[in-house]
Structures are given as structure tokens and as C-alpha cells.
Design an enzyme around this catalytic site. Structure first.
Site, PDB file in Angstrom:
ATOM      1  CG  HIS A 309      -2.063   0.904   1.112  1.00  0.00           C
ATOM      2  ND1 HIS A 309      -1.979   2.246   1.367  1.00  0.00           N
ATOM      3  CD2 HIS A 309      -3.330   0.650   0.710  1.00  0.00           C
ATOM      4  CE1 HIS A 309      -3.159   2.785   1.144  1.00  0.00           C
ATOM      5  NE2 HIS A 309      -3.993   1.854   0.742  1.00  0.00           N
ATOM      6  CG  ASP A 366      -8.504  -4.409  -2.902  1.00  0.00           C
ATOM      7  OD1 ASP A 366      -9.713  -4.316  -2.665  1.00  0.00           O
ATOM      8  OD2 ASP A 366      -7.842  -3.517  -3.455  1.00  0.00           O
TER       9      ASP A 366
HETATM   10  N1  ACO Z   1       4.065  -7.560  -4.716  1.00  0.00           N
HETATM   11  C1  ACO Z   1       5.397  -7.558  -4.932  1.00  0.00           C
HETATM   12  N2  ACO Z   1       6.186  -6.471  -4.846  1.00  0.00           N
HETATM   13  C2  ACO Z   1       5.578  -5.320  -4.532  1.00  0.00           C
HETATM   14  C3  ACO Z   1       4.203  -5.245  -4.276  1.00  0.00           C
HETATM   15  C4  ACO Z   1       3.437  -6.428  -4.370  1.00  0.00           C
HETATM   16  N3  ACO Z   1       2.120  -6.423  -4.154  1.00  0.00           N
HETATM   17  N4  ACO Z   1       3.883  -3.968  -3.985  1.00  0.00           N
HETATM   18  C5  ACO Z   1       5.012  -3.266  -4.047  1.00  0.00           C
HETATM   19  N5  ACO Z   1       6.042  -4.087  -4.373  1.00  0.00           N
HETATM   20  C6  ACO Z   1       7.460  -3.717  -4.502  1.00  0.00           C
HETATM   21  C7  ACO Z   1       7.715  -3.005  -5.815  1.00  0.00           C
HETATM   22  O1  ACO Z   1       8.084  -3.903  -6.842  1.00  0.00           O
HETATM   23  C8  ACO Z   1       8.840  -2.059  -5.421  1.00  0.00           C
HETATM   24  O2  ACO Z   1      10.026  -2.806  -5.409  1.00  0.00           O
HETATM   25  P1  ACO Z   1      11.433  -2.134  -5.805  1.00  0.00           P
HETATM   26  O3  ACO Z   1      11.707  -1.124  -4.737  1.00  0.00           O
HETATM   27  O4  ACO Z   1      12.372  -3.291  -5.791  1.00  0.00           O
HETATM   28  O5  ACO Z   1      11.246  -1.539  -7.164  1.00  0.00           O
HETATM   29  C9  ACO Z   1       8.517  -1.687  -3.983  1.00  0.00           C
HETATM   30  O6  ACO Z   1       7.746  -2.768  -3.468  1.00  0.00           O
HETATM   31  C10 ACO Z   1       7.727  -0.403  -3.863  1.00  0.00           C
HETATM   32  O7  ACO Z   1       6.585  -0.531  -4.689  1.00  0.00           O
HETATM   33  P2  ACO Z   1       5.910   0.690  -5.436  1.00  0.00           P
HETATM   34  O8  ACO Z   1       5.064   0.163  -6.553  1.00  0.00           O
HETATM   35  O9  ACO Z   1       6.929   1.712  -5.761  1.00  0.00           O
HETATM   36  O10 ACO Z   1       5.016   1.241  -4.249  1.00  0.00           O
HETATM   37  P3  ACO Z   1       3.768   2.179  -4.396  1.00  0.00           P
HETATM   38  O11 ACO Z   1       3.544   2.811  -3.091  1.00  0.00           O
HETATM   39  O12 ACO Z   1       3.904   3.056  -5.590  1.00  0.00           O
HETATM   40  O13 ACO Z   1       2.577   1.137  -4.730  1.00  0.00           O
HETATM   41  C11 ACO Z   1       0.763  -0.311  -4.618  1.00  0.00           C
HETATM   42  C12 ACO Z   1       1.578   0.761  -3.903  1.00  0.00           C
HETATM   43  C13 ACO Z   1       0.344   0.186  -5.998  1.00  0.00           C
HETATM   44  C14 ACO Z   1      -0.515  -0.585  -3.840  1.00  0.00           C
HETATM   45  C15 ACO Z   1       1.600  -1.610  -4.718  1.00  0.00           C
HETATM   46  O14 ACO Z   1       1.945  -2.076  -3.435  1.00  0.00           O
HETATM   47  C16 ACO Z   1       0.902  -2.713  -5.513  1.00  0.00           C
HETATM   48  O15 ACO Z   1       0.978  -2.729  -6.747  1.00  0.00           O
HETATM   49  N6  ACO Z   1       0.196  -3.654  -4.818  1.00  0.00           N
HETATM   50  C17 ACO Z   1      -0.539  -4.693  -5.509  1.00  0.00           C
HETATM   51  C18 ACO Z   1      -1.859  -4.151  -6.005  1.00  0.00           C
HETATM   52  C19 ACO Z   1      -2.835  -3.929  -4.893  1.00  0.00           C
HETATM   53  O16 ACO Z   1      -3.045  -4.781  -4.045  1.00  0.00           O
HETATM   54  N7  ACO Z   1      -3.479  -2.762  -4.925  1.00  0.00           N
HETATM   55  C20 ACO Z   1      -4.496  -2.390  -3.958  1.00  0.00           C
HETATM   56  C21 ACO Z   1      -3.995  -1.296  -3.082  1.00  0.00           C
HETATM   57  S1  ACO Z   1      -5.161  -0.914  -1.824  1.00  0.00           S
HETATM   58  C22 ACO Z   1      -6.349  -0.045  -2.628  1.00  0.00           C
HETATM   59  O17 ACO Z   1      -6.151   0.705  -3.528  1.00  0.00           O
HETATM   60  C23 ACO Z   1      -7.660  -0.269  -2.172  1.00  0.00           C
END
Ligand code: ACO
Length: 431
Positions: A309, A366
């Protein structure tokens, strides 16, 4: 915009030696912000913050969330208390109007929600215009935009409350009608004797040939699910609603934009993706360790959907409640879903793995909501629609807060241009 101005300032020194004093704004939970509103005017500089990771777009009195500590409060009330003791209509009132309603106020609010639950009969023709493959989120956003055609007075400040109840009530009706259309069943009209969530279950699952008895367990579970989704401060869809609303567009247009932003798999679309991911692992023989290895090694750009998140760097308090709810509701319904067991195993393993620990990735709202919706009989492609119904009072509360704030300006970020310098047009024959 409110927020207390602190006596202190922050000083920014620029490469040419000039410095500027920037005010500090302090929120009611001691959150600190550097107010850069005068920065460009005073220095010619703007700030660069793609993804708005460090940008407070507004002050707001609606929801407080501390992602490090896993705290979520609507208008000061902890989410755990609201999920346990309240209902969706009451929480909607709280979010929109800022206080818990009295019995008289809630009764009147409910009466209005009941009164405005129908949509114009002509709109029924619109449903027939979509192909059977249409995703219900596409239908929902188009239909909410269409509502604005029926209510051209929606920006009249005297009619604000009327349009708020219309939106809350009709979005639920549209969602249920679009589901009935998608499965080829006759639509079921709302029943005035039923409350918000019961009425929705009735419109979704009743058939004309038999009496539909609403399960109190399902009704309570739906109330809780919607409460948990009802607001989450300046997330992607709410910021979209505020952005659209800041141009003076009507509330139906702003909410339709919020629905579209929510649809994305990184936002509300994740609940559908979680189930599809779990089904994929199951169909692949159930080897989740292989899946987690792919995720950690970033093979095929895989992510563990329902984890991570932008704001929570601790267990999402909503996921905690939903996990316990999933056990309770599935047991009560007598549903034995192997996907719930798979989700729990994956969670337990992921929370021990260095990759997830070091990146502070925990289950979000989720991760378990899809399993609950599935057990309750909702098809997978309706999950994000359910999220939209839940998030509606939050969108409306933010839209209302914004239009009532005399300091609101149209949302219009700056950019740092990185393209070509000026060049001369070359005629086609010379290229
Ligand atoms: N699985 C694996 N790796 C992940 C995940 C995940 N679910 N989420 C983040 N990471 C990793 C990224 O690859 C990144 O790694 P890096 O530093 O090696 O490049 C690091 O963690 C940071 O991730 P970002 O995408 O930069 O973090 P951001 O804050 O932008 O994204 C997000 C948050 C979009 C929710 C992300 O965690 C994600 O894609 N999660 C999966 C989708 C999801 O469950 N979304 C629902 C969110 S809750 C809502 O909106 C109701």
C-alpha cells in the site's frame, strides 16, 4: 484550506544563494507540512513529486490515517468501532456531514435514500446498449455520467443534500440492475421496506418467481464490507473526484471519474485480481512458493496482488477485520473455500519472507474482500463495483468539503518539461 499555521518556518536555500522562508502547517494529529504555495511566485521554482508521494493536495477534516501505526479513523472514530457497531447509512452520514446522526436525522436520511432509489425508466434502455462482455465498471461509470443528464440542477447549493442522497441511492440501484442485465435476468426494483444493504441484496439476488429472504448475516457482512471501504483520504479515486470537481463539474461527473480511477488493478481493481491470482495458483497445482519466487525475482512483472500500500507500511487495519470476518461469514454460510486457505497460507509465508518484510508489504483491504464477496454470491467482475458502492460516501464527502471551501482552486499541477527546444516545422516533402 484550513490547518494551523505554526510559528516556525522552513528555509529553502536555492543554488544561486537566495533563500526563502516557507510556512509550516500543522494538522490536528500533529502532521507537519511545508506550505509551498508561494514558492513559485517568490522564487520561480516549483516542486517535483511524481505520484504525489510527498504532496498534501489539501487539508481535510474527514479521515485520519497513520500508515506506520495502522490507524484509520473516520471523523475521529476508529474504523474498528464503526465496523463493529455502526451500519453503512450511519457511516455515510458521518463521513458526509461530519457527525454521527441523531435517531431523527438517521431516519430522515434513510427515508431520503429510500425515496430516491429508482432511476428514470428511460435509463433502462441504456443497459441494452452494452455488449454482454461489458465490464460492470464501464456500465456503472457511464450510467452515473448519464444521471447528470436527468439532473441538470446538481450544482445548485440549495439542492446539495438532495443530489447527495440521489447519488448514494441510485448508484446502488444501477449496480444491481447492471448485474441482472449482464446475466439476462429481469431487473428487480428496490423495495421501500428494506434498508440500504438489504435492499441491494434484494435487487441483486431476488428473482420474480420466488420470495427472497435476506440473510441477516449477509446484510451485516455487507454493511461491514462497505463501511471498511467508505473512505481512505486522498487515494487515487478520491483525488480524481476532487480534481474533476475542482473544475466546477457536477457531482455525477466527478463520481463517474472516481469510478473509472478505482477500476485500475493497482487500486480497487485489485480485489478481482486477487481472486484471479489465487485461482491461477490453484489451477497451476497450488505451488504458491513458485509464485512467490516469481514475485520476488520480478519475473513477468508479477506482484502479489492484495499486498502493499502506498500509505500503510504496517498491517492494514481493514485487512485485519476482513480476515476475521471471512472466517466467521464462511463458517456461518457453510462455505468451505480452498481459496481462503490458500490466501492464509500465502499471507503467513509472505510475512516471513525478507522481500516482503524489507519492503513493508502487508495484506491490504483487497486481499480478503474478494473471498468474502465470492462466498456471499457476488461474481468476480462485480467486486470492484462493490468497492465503488462502498467508497461513494467518501467521494461525496470530499467533493462536498471541496465545493464548500471558499479557498478551493482548480487542480492544475505544474510540470518540468523535458522535450525538444523550439524547432522549425519541416514540410512533408523534406522529411
Ligand atoms: N508484490 C510484490 N512487490 C511489490 C508489491 C506487491 N504487491 N507492492 C510493491 N512491491 C514492490 C515493488 O516492486 C517495489 O520494489 P522495488 O523497490 O524493488 O522496485 C517496492 O515494493 C515499492 O513498490 P511501489 O510500486 O513503488 O510502491 P507504491 O507505493 O507506488 O505502490 C501499490 C503501492 C500500488 C498498492 C503496490 O503495493 C501494488 O501494486 N500492490 C498490488 C496491487 C494492490 O493490491 N493494490 C491495492 C492497493 S489498496 C487499494 O487501492 C484499495
Amino acid at each position: 484550506m484550513s490547518g494551523t499555521k505554526d510559528a516556525q518556518t522552513a528555509t529553502l536555500t536555492l543554488p544561486d544563494g537566495r533563500s526563502t522562508a516557507l510556512p509550516i502547517v500543522v494538522g490536528s494529529e500533529d502532521e507537519h507540512a511545508v506550505d509551498i504555495r508561494s514558492l513559485r511566485q517568490d522564487t520561480g521554482y516549483v516542486t517535483l513529486d511524481s505520484g504525489y508521494m510527498n504532496t498534501g493536495a489539501t487539508t481535510s477534516a474527514i479521515t485520519y490515517l497513520d500508515g506506520e501505526k495502522g490507524i484509520l479513523r473516520y471523523r475521529g472514530y476508529p474504523i474498528e468501532q464503526l465496523a463493529e457497531h455502526s451500519n453503512f447509512a450511519e457511516v455515510s452520514y458521518l463521513l458526509i456531514y461530519g457527525r454521527l446522526p441523531t435517531e431523527v436525522q438517521l431516519t430522515e436520511f434513510r427515508r431520503q435514500l429510500t425515496r430516491h432509489s429508482l432511476i428514470h425508466e428511460d435509463m433502462l434502455n441504456f443497459f441494452g446498449g452494452f455488449p454482454p462482455t461489458a465490464h460492470p465498471m464501464a456500465v456503472l461509470s457511464a450510467m452515473v455520467t448519464s444521471l447528470s443528464a436527468y439532473y441538470p440542477d446538481s450544482l445548485d447549493p440549495k439542492l446539495l443534500d438532495l443530489h447527495i442522497t440521489r447519488l448514494l441511492s441510485k448508484v446502488r440501484t444501477i449496480a444491481a440492475f447492471s448485474y441482472k442485465k449482464s446475466i439476462g435476468q429481469p431487473i428487480i426494483y428496490p423495495k421501500n421496506a428494506l434498508r440500504y444493504c438489504g435492499n441491494f441484496l434484494h435487487m441483486m439476488f431476488a428473482v420474480p418467481s420466488e420470495e427472497y429472504v435476506i440473510s441477516p448475516v449477509l446484510e451485516k457482512a455487507l454493511n461491514q464490507l462497505l463501511i471498511l471501504h467508505a473512505d481512505h483520504e486522498q487515494n487515487c479515486s478520491t483525488s480524481t473526484v476532487r480534481m474533476i470537481g475542482s473544475s466546477g463539474a457536477n457531482p455525477y461527473a466527478a463520481v463517474a471519474g472516481g469510478i473509472l480511477a478505482l477500476w485500475g488493478p493497482l487500486h480497487g481493481g485489485a480485489n478481482q485480481e486477487v481472486i484471479e491470482m489465487l485461482e491461477g495458483i490453484r489451477d497451476d497445482g497450488g505451488d504458491y512458493q513458485k509464485f512467490l519466487d516469481d514475485v520476488k525475482n520480478k519475473r513477468g512483472n508479477r506482484r502479489l496482488m492484495g499486498f502493499g500500500h502506498r500509505v500503510y507500511k504496517n498491517y492494514d487495519p481493514r485487512a485485519k477485520i476482513l480476515k476475521a470476518m471471512a472466517d466467521e461469514v464462511l463458517e456461518h454460510l457453510g462455505v468451505d473455500d480452498p481459496l481462503l486457505d490458500l490466501a492464509k497460507e500465502i499471507e503467513a509465508v509472505a510475512l516471513r519472507e525478507d522481500y516482503f518484510i524489507s519492503k513493508k508489504l502487508y495484506p491490504n483491504v483487497d486481499f480478503y474482500s474478494g473471498i468474502l464477496y465470492r462466498a456471499m454470491g457476488f461474481p468476480t467482475n462485480m467486486f470492484t463495483v462493490m468497492f465503488a458502492i462502498g467508497r461513494l460516501p467518501g467521494w461525496i464527502a470530499h467533493w462536498r468539503e471541496m465545493v464548500q471551501d471558499p479557498g478551493t482552486k482548480i487542480g492544475r499541477p505544474r510540470q518540468i518539461y523535458t522535450g525538444e527546444g523550439e524547432r522549425q516545422y519541416v514540410p512533408m516533402s523534406e522529411r
